[in-house]
Scaffold this motif. Structure first.
Motif, PDB file in Angstrom:
ATOM      1  N   UNK A 156       0.914  -1.267  -0.085  1.00  0.00           N
ATOM      2  CA  UNK A 156       0.015   0.057  -0.069  1.00  0.00           C
ATOM      3  C   UNK A 156       0.769   1.228  -0.124  1.00  0.00           C
ATOM      4  N   UNK A 157       1.809   1.341   0.886  1.00  0.00           N
ATOM      5  CA  UNK A 157       2.925   2.475   0.781  1.00  0.00           C
ATOM      6  C   UNK A 157       3.362   2.550  -0.477  1.00  0.00           C
ATOM      7  N   UNK A 158       3.848   1.424  -1.194  1.00  0.00           N
ATOM      8  CA  UNK A 158       4.563   1.448  -2.482  1.00  0.00           C
ATOM      9  C   UNK A 158       3.632   2.023  -3.540  1.00  0.00           C
ATOM     10  N   UNK A 159       2.120   1.630  -3.520  1.00  0.00           N
ATOM     11  CA  UNK A 159       0.990   2.236  -4.224  1.00  0.00           C
ATOM     12  C   UNK A 159       1.023   3.820  -3.906  1.00  0.00           C
ATOM     13  N   UNK A 160       1.234   4.229  -2.794  1.00  0.00           N
ATOM     14  CA  UNK A 160       1.006   5.667  -2.410  1.00  0.00           C
ATOM     15  C   UNK A 160       1.952   6.490  -2.946  1.00  0.00           C
TER      16      UNK A 160
END
Length: 247
Positions: A156-160
């Motif tokens: 999720x952090x990567x997608x952010x």
């Protein structure tokens, strides 16, 4: 107690988070899990899984949300992936593949619980406006705990950051292919499915630099709000240790 500024946290953590996410997504075991579900190509599982949080949309929506990929490749693989199980089920299977990879490779990582706690704070504190892929993944159910939940949060952090960077490159006046060529170059453009003669984009390098600066600033704003200086130092240190475990 060690402390970090938000800007220092960006520099210390974000590339590692990106690279850890890349490892599990491109890992042969993830590809094998897709094949076991019946996906005919690993990119069919990738697009149906990663983009499945967007719902049953046209491939153009996936291209717009992910950025940088050749639209023809996205359409081909998205349609093939959706034919297997649909968008929402594809996302569920992809999230499970992430959890399974973490269980196989990260069990025993000493920083799991604390890094999960800090990552939750960042994920919860991020603004989702204009970031549909991040918003979709943040809304997905996650494992109850352990390395599975941690790696899902890393995803999720990567997608952010990726979604923020897509907004920043667009704002800087870079098209998808230009954004790749001014950053990672022709080899990466080929990986993203661009097959025709590639233009020289050297004259646009200043726009890429601006996009990176904008991305860093926007991400740093969230680190500033979500974590204390001491928590930022702890977060960056645990991310580094996670990288040592995976990369």
């Amino acid at each position: 107690m060690a402390e970090l500024t938000a800007e220092e946290t960006v520099q210390a953590a974000d590339k590692v988070l990106h690279d850890v996410g890349t490892v599990w997504m491109l890992h042969p075991e993830t590809q094998a899990r897709g094949a076991a579900h019946g996906y005919p190509k690993h990119l069919a599982f990738y697009f149906a899984g990663r983009g499945g949080v967007l719902g049953d949309v046209d491939a153009g929506v996936v291209t717009a949300s992910m950025g940088w990929w050749n639209p023809g490749l996205v359409r081909l693989m998205w349609d093939r992936g959706l034919a297997v199980a649909g968008a929402r089920e594809g996302a569920r299977r992809y999230a499970q593949a992430c959890a399974d990879w973490a269980t196989d490779h990260l069990t025993g990582f000493a920083g799991t619980d604390r890094l999960t706690e800090l990552a939750e704070k960042v994920v919860s504190g991020a603004e989702e406006s204009g970031l549909p892929l991040f918003a979709g993944w943040r809304a997905e159910p996650r494992a109850d705990g352990g390395p599975a939940r941690l790696l899902q949060l890393v995803h999720v952090l990567r997608e952010w950051r990726g979604s923020v960077h897509l907004v920043a490159t667009t704002a800087a006046g870079l098209g998808p292919l230009e954004a790749i060529l001014t950053n990672e170059g022709q080899q990466q453009a080929r990986f993203f499915g661009w097959r025709d003669d590639l233009p020289d984009c050297g004259h646009l390098k200043d726009r890429q630099v601006l996009a990176e600066q904008t991305t860093d600033r926007l991400v740093a704003d969230t680190y500033e709000r979500a974590l204390t200086p001491a928590e930022r130092a702890e977060f960056a240190d645990l991310v580094r240790k996670l990288g040592d475990e995976v990369l």
